[in-house]
Design a protein around this motif. Structure first.
Motif, PDB file in Angstrom:
ATOM      1  N   ILE A  31      11.346   6.489  -4.605  1.00  0.00           N
ATOM      2  CA  ILE A  31      10.299   7.491  -4.431  1.00  0.00           C
ATOM      3  C   ILE A  31      10.688   8.845  -5.002  1.00  0.00           C
ATOM      4  O   ILE A  31       9.866   9.749  -5.053  1.00  0.00           O
TER       5      ILE A  31
ATOM      6  N   SER B 276       8.370   9.892  -7.655  1.00  0.00           N
ATOM      7  CA  SER B 276       6.991   9.512  -7.391  1.00  0.00           C
ATOM      8  C   SER B 276       5.985  10.493  -7.984  1.00  0.00           C
ATOM      9  O   SER B 276       4.963  10.071  -8.515  1.00  0.00           O
TER      10      SER B 276
ATOM     11  N   THR C 137       6.079   9.937 -11.727  1.00  0.00           N
ATOM     12  CA  THR C 137       5.439   8.656 -12.020  1.00  0.00           C
ATOM     13  C   THR C 137       3.925   8.780 -11.891  1.00  0.00           C
ATOM     14  O   THR C 137       3.184   8.264 -12.727  1.00  0.00           O
ATOM     15  N   LEU C 138       3.483   9.466 -10.848  1.00  0.00           N
ATOM     16  CA  LEU C 138       2.057   9.696 -10.668  1.00  0.00           C
ATOM     17  C   LEU C 138       1.486  10.439 -11.870  1.00  0.00           C
ATOM     18  O   LEU C 138       0.432  10.063 -12.400  1.00  0.00           O
TER      19      LEU C 138
ATOM     20  N   SER D 100      -0.497   7.838  -3.437  1.00  0.00           N
ATOM     21  CA  SER D 100       0.665   8.687  -3.690  1.00  0.00           C
ATOM     22  C   SER D 100       0.893   9.743  -2.629  1.00  0.00           C
ATOM     23  O   SER D 100       1.995  10.281  -2.535  1.00  0.00           O
TER      24      SER D 100
ATOM     25  N   ILE E 174       3.745   8.665  -0.262  1.00  0.00           N
ATOM     26  CA  ILE E 174       5.003   8.468  -0.978  1.00  0.00           C
ATOM     27  C   ILE E 174       5.589   9.812  -1.377  1.00  0.00           C
ATOM     28  O   ILE E 174       6.773  10.077  -1.162  1.00  0.00           O
ATOM     29  N   ALA E 175       4.755  10.691  -1.935  1.00  0.00           N
ATOM     30  CA  ALA E 175       5.242  12.010  -2.342  1.00  0.00           C
ATOM     31  C   ALA E 175       5.671  12.820  -1.125  1.00  0.00           C
ATOM     32  O   ALA E 175       6.669  13.539  -1.174  1.00  0.00           O
TER      33      ALA E 175
ATOM     34  N   ALA F 239       9.079  11.690  -0.156  1.00  0.00           N
ATOM     35  CA  ALA F 239      10.085  12.168  -1.110  1.00  0.00           C
ATOM     36  C   ALA F 239      10.425  13.625  -0.852  1.00  0.00           C
ATOM     37  O   ALA F 239      11.584  14.023  -0.927  1.00  0.00           O
TER      38      ALA F 239
END
Length: 183
Positions: free
Chosen positions: A34, A37, A40-41, A89, A92-93, A96
């Motif tokens: 993550i 993340s 990646t997003l 997201s 997940i974000a 992180a």
């Protein structure tokens, strides 16, 4: 007595380390997964907006309604993917950030780039097709974006203030499109 106590602690520490080690490795891999993340997003959103832009480029500005409807159906899957990416997201974000993998400046920069990417794409869609044909696909995207920003703002103080002007431009573009729908 002291030697026995020391030996007991040493053996206990060894056992705790050997048991916890696989858990620590698993948690570390989760954190690494993550860690990127937000980046990646951003990359995934850029891929989708690139597909949208390539579909819209040959379309004339303010396309006739029939043409706009057909093109809107072509870009609808990409808009739905972006909304899903934003929706998934947020947590997940947030994890992180809580794990301390980001500093505020990195978050502000990445979220600002994501917002600029979406702002440019939404404006391009509105110029080419108008709001009517894509309204039902933009609403979930905007709602997912708001959810993501709210989730991140709870963890990063001042995020909404930092990206307020970009988010305002995005919402203003959609709002002006709505005004164009009025008879």
């Amino acid at each position: 007595m002291k030697a026995t106590l020391f030996t007991l602690f040493a053996v206990g520490g060894f056992l705790a380390t050997s048991i916890a080690s696989p858990l620590a490795v698993e948690k570390r891999q989760d954190i690494d997964a993550i860690e990127t993340s937000l980046e990646t997003l951003l990359t995934q959103i850029q891929e989708q907006t690139e597909l949208i832009n390539s579909t819209l480029t040959p379309v004339a500005d303010a396309a006739p309604e029939a043409d706009a409807e057909a093109v809107a159906e072509q870009i609808a899957p990409q808009l739905d993917v972006i909304a899903d990416l934003l929706d998934k997201s947020a947590n997940i974000a947030k994890r992180a950030i809580l794990d301390g993998r980001y500093v505020k400046e990195d978050i502000f920069r990445t979220v600002s780039i994501i917002l600029y990417e979406l702002l440019g794409t939404v404006k391009f869609i509105l110029i080419k097709l108008g709001l009517g044909p894509v309204l039902f696909h933009l609403v979930p995207l905007i709602l997912a974006l708001v959810k993501t920003l709210k989730a991140l703002d709870k963890v990063v103080d001042g995020l909404l203030f930092a990206v307020k002007f970009i988010a305002d431009d995005l919402l203003k573009a959609v709002g002006l499109g709505l005004l164009g729908l009025l008879p």
